[in-house]
Design an enzyme around this catalytic site. Structure first.
Site, PDB file in Angstrom:
ATOM      1  N   ARG A 123       7.249  80.878 -17.514  1.00  0.00           N
ATOM      2  CA  ARG A 123       8.030  80.790 -18.878  1.00  0.00           C
ATOM      3  C   ARG A 123       6.444  81.251 -20.077  1.00  0.00           C
ATOM      4  O   ARG A 123       6.706  82.581 -20.626  1.00  0.00           O
ATOM      5  CB  ARG A 123       8.998  79.461 -19.382  1.00  0.00           C
ATOM      6  N   MET A 152      17.113  87.718 -24.474  1.00  0.00           N
ATOM      7  CA  MET A 152      18.005  86.216 -23.209  1.00  0.00           C
ATOM      8  C   MET A 152      17.053  85.529 -22.670  1.00  0.00           C
ATOM      9  O   MET A 152      16.979  85.250 -21.992  1.00  0.00           O
ATOM     10  CB  MET A 152      18.882  87.574 -22.482  1.00  0.00           C
ATOM     11  N   ARG A 153      16.186  85.001 -23.793  1.00  0.00           N
ATOM     12  CA  ARG A 153      14.938  84.799 -22.253  1.00  0.00           C
ATOM     13  C   ARG A 153      14.898  82.907 -23.894  1.00  0.00           C
ATOM     14  O   ARG A 153      14.867  82.996 -24.897  1.00  0.00           O
ATOM     15  CB  ARG A 153      13.452  84.906 -22.536  1.00  0.00           C
ATOM     16  N   ASN A 179      15.637  85.168 -35.482  1.00  0.00           N
ATOM     17  CA  ASN A 179      16.361  85.701 -34.367  1.00  0.00           C
ATOM     18  C   ASN A 179      17.772  85.678 -34.748  1.00  0.00           C
ATOM     19  O   ASN A 179      17.688  85.046 -35.813  1.00  0.00           O
ATOM     20  CB  ASN A 179      16.421  84.371 -33.203  1.00  0.00           C
ATOM     21  N   HIS A 206      21.530  84.894 -34.383  1.00  0.00           N
ATOM     22  CA  HIS A 206      22.619  84.498 -33.062  1.00  0.00           C
ATOM     23  C   HIS A 206      24.354  84.601 -33.858  1.00  0.00           C
ATOM     24  O   HIS A 206      24.482  84.859 -34.282  1.00  0.00           O
ATOM     25  CB  HIS A 206      22.558  82.804 -33.250  1.00  0.00           C
ATOM     26  N   GLU A 250      13.244  74.029 -30.597  1.00  0.00           N
ATOM     27  CA  GLU A 250      14.790  73.801 -29.868  1.00  0.00           C
ATOM     28  C   GLU A 250      15.707  74.640 -30.156  1.00  0.00           C
ATOM     29  O   GLU A 250      15.521  75.433 -31.455  1.00  0.00           O
ATOM     30  CB  GLU A 250      15.494  72.743 -31.118  1.00  0.00           C
ATOM     31  N   LYS A 257      29.098  92.658 -34.140  1.00  0.00           N
ATOM     32  CA  LYS A 257      27.685  92.599 -33.628  1.00  0.00           C
ATOM     33  C   LYS A 257      28.441  93.768 -35.389  1.00  0.00           C
ATOM     34  O   LYS A 257      27.376  93.846 -35.883  1.00  0.00           O
ATOM     35  CB  LYS A 257      28.219  93.532 -32.513  1.00  0.00           C
ATOM     36  N   ALA A 263      29.404  93.307 -38.256  1.00  0.00           N
ATOM     37  CA  ALA A 263      28.693  92.131 -39.150  1.00  0.00           C
ATOM     38  C   ALA A 263      26.830  92.145 -38.897  1.00  0.00           C
ATOM     39  O   ALA A 263      26.411  92.095 -39.848  1.00  0.00           O
ATOM     40  CB  ALA A 263      29.266  91.069 -38.768  1.00  0.00           C
ATOM     41  N   GLU A 264      26.747  91.129 -37.425  1.00  0.00           N
ATOM     42  CA  GLU A 264      25.069  91.798 -37.791  1.00  0.00           C
ATOM     43  C   GLU A 264      24.097  93.000 -38.119  1.00  0.00           C
ATOM     44  O   GLU A 264      23.008  92.783 -38.311  1.00  0.00           O
ATOM     45  CB  GLU A 264      25.497  91.570 -35.744  1.00  0.00           C
TER      46      GLU A 264
END
Ligand code: GAR
Length: 195
Positions: free
Chosen positions: A66, A91-92, A108, A110, A144, A172, A174-175
Site C-alpha cells: 500500500r 477507491m483505495r 475527499n 463520500h 481514519e 451523483k 448533487a455531488e
C-alpha cells in the site's frame, strides 16, 4: 491571486473529476487541474481528461505494498507541482504516512451524510435504515477512513421507490454541484490564511 494546483485521483468513471475540471474552466475559479491520476490504467476518466488536455498518470496497485503504491501516486502529484490532492471516487485506503504528509491538503467526497455510513454500500445502508435523506459529504482526509473534518454536505431525499442505484444516480447529480463549490471555497480560504 495564483490558482491552487489540484491533482485529482480517480479509480472509475471519473464523473466527479469531470465536474471539477469543467468548473475549473469557468471564470474566477480559484483552482486549476494539473493532473488526473488513477490506480486503474483503464479508468474511463483518464481518456476524458486527456481529451481535455490535462496531464494524466496511471499505475496499478496490483502487486505493490500500500505505502509503495501511494508513494508512486504521490510522486506523480509532486511532479505535477500539485498543492492539493483531491480524491474523486478513488477507491483505495491510503497509508497513514501518505495522508500525514498531505494533512489539510487532501480532500475527499463520500456518498453519504457523514458521520453516517462510512465505508462502502452507503446508499443501500441508508435505504435499509429507513432514512429520509441520503447525500454527499466533502471532507478533509485523515488516516481514519471517512472521518476528517467536514467541509460541506448536500442532502438528497430518498424516495419510497429508490433502489441503491437510483439513489446513487441522484446523489451523483448533487455531488457535481457540491464538490467544485466546496473545493473552490476551501482553497480560497486556505489562500487567505497563508497570504
Ligand atoms: C462517487 O459517488 C463518490 O462519492 C464515490 O464514488 C463515486 C465515484 O463516481 N466515492 C466513494 O465511495 C469513496 N469512498 P465517479 O467516478 O463517477 O466520480
Amino acid at each position: 491571486m495564483p490558482k491552487a494546483k489540484v491533482a485529482i485521483f480517480i479509480s472509475g468513471s471519473g464523473t466527479n473529476m469531470a465536474a471539477l475540471l469543467y468548473a475549473s474552466r469557468l471564470p474566477d475559479c480559484p483552482y486549476e487541474v494539473v493532473l488526473v491520476a488513477s490506480n486503474r490504467p483503464g479508468a474511463d476518466g483518464l481518456s476524458l481528461a486527456r481529451a481535455e488536455g490535462i496531464a494524466t498518470f496511471a499505475h496499478s496497485h496490483k502487486g505493490l505494498e500500500r505505502a509503495d503504491h501511494d508513494a508512486v501516486m504521490e510522486r506523480a502529484a509532486q511532479d505535477a507541482d500539485a498543492d492539493y490532492i483531491v480524491l474523486a471516487g478513488y477507491m483505495r485506503i491510503l497509508s497513514e504516512e501518505f495522508v500525514s504528509r498531505w494533512t489539510g491538503n487532501i480532500i475527499n467526497i463520500h456518498p453519504s451524510l457523514l458521520p453516517k455510513y462510512k465505508g462502502l454500500n452507503t446508499h443501500a445502508r441508508a435505504i435499509e435504515a429507513g432514512d429520509r435523506h441520503g447525500g454527499a459529504t466533502v471532507h478533509l482526509v485523515t488516516p481514519e477512513l471517512d472521518s476528517g473534518a467536514i467541509l460541506e454536505q448536500v442532502k438528497v431525499t430518498i424516495l419510497p421507490e429508490d433502489t441503491p442505484d437510483t439513489l446513487a444516480e441522484r446523489v451523483k447529480l448533487a455531488e457535481y454541484q457540491l464538490y467544485p463549490r466546496a473545493l473552490a471555497s476551501y482553497v480560497a480560504r486556505a489562500a487567505r490564511v497563508t497570504a
